[in-house]
Design an enzyme around this catalytic site. Structure first.
Site, PDB file in Angstrom:
ATOM      1  N   ASP A 132       6.503  -7.060  11.331  1.00  0.00           N
ATOM      2  CA  ASP A 132       6.818  -6.390  10.069  1.00  0.00           C
ATOM      3  C   ASP A 132       8.316  -6.451   9.837  1.00  0.00           C
ATOM      4  OD1 ASP A 132       4.173  -5.653   9.492  1.00  0.00           O
ATOM      5  OD2 ASP A 132       4.331  -3.863  10.757  1.00  0.00           O
ATOM      6  N   ASP A 166       0.736  -7.536   4.258  1.00  0.00           N
ATOM      7  CA  ASP A 166       0.396  -6.172   3.867  1.00  0.00           C
ATOM      8  C   ASP A 166       0.559  -5.977   2.366  1.00  0.00           C
ATOM      9  OD1 ASP A 166       0.040  -5.575   6.567  1.00  0.00           O
ATOM     10  OD2 ASP A 166       2.093  -4.845   6.802  1.00  0.00           O
TER      11      ASP A 166
END
Length: 201
Positions: A132, A166
């Site tokens: 991430d 995401d």
């Protein structure tokens, strides 16, 4: 294959490729916890990794990790089948594109979970961590003392660190929810009505 079949999968392929390029760059050029400012103090590239789902949510332990990866594989297979079904039955184009976004996001994170541990020599197959990097603390402050439970504590919006996969999933889901009446409306065919003015003699 017809263009109507290829376009959603081309969009998905582009998102997966961009997601993987960005993750690879972050993994090879940044260290865990490092930040690069994008929007002053309101947007960063912030390198972190997680063992679980979107925005850092997790299922605990090695068994949880295997279960999550298996679920992801089954889910992305189901989404791919659903996408082909929607295309074949000529559903709304917006719905098809949004499902393609969800498919791309799910596939992008599966690649991390399944292969990154082996690629970067830190875990066996299906035990990799998801990379991430996007962090946007747009609003920060302190809750007033009178707020129940959180009074006096710091708040940050938006706190989760996420990746392009995401974001694709979230955008697809939100757009489907916002446009569900348009995407799923039924075409009501009018039944021919007898002409009451015509009287047979």
């Amino acid at each position: 294959m017809k263009a109507t079949y290829t376009k959603p999968f081309l969009i998905a392929a582009f998102i997966v490729l961009a997601d993987q390029i960005l993750k690879t760059w972050v993994h090879t050029n940044m260290y865990i916890g490092q930040e690069i400012k994008l929007l002053g103090n309101r947007g960063f590239l912030h390198y972190t990794e997680n063992n679980g789902m979107a925005f850092g949510w997790e299922l605990g332990g090695e068994a949880g990790k295997y279960a999550l990866t298996l679920f992801r594989i089954l889910a992305v297979s189901g989404i791919a089948y659903g996408l082909v079904y929607l295309i074949r039955h000529k559903y709304h184009r917006g719905l098809i594109i949004n499902i393609a976004l969800i498919f791309a996001g799910a596939l992008g994170n599966i690649i991390d979970s399944a292969f990154y541990g082996i690629m970067y020599h830190y875990a066996p197959l299906f035990q990799g961590r998801v990379v991430d990097m996007f962090y946007f603390p747009l609003l920060t402050g302190i809750f007033p003392p009178w707020v129940p439970i959180w009074g006096g504590e710091e708040y940050i919006f938006f706190r989760p660190v996420f990746n392009l996969a995401d974001a694709a999933i979230s955008i697809g889901v939100v757009l489907i929810l916002l446009n569900q009446k348009k995407y799923f409306k039924e075409d009501i065919k009018e039944e021919p009505q007898p002409n009451s003015e015509i009287v047979e003699e």
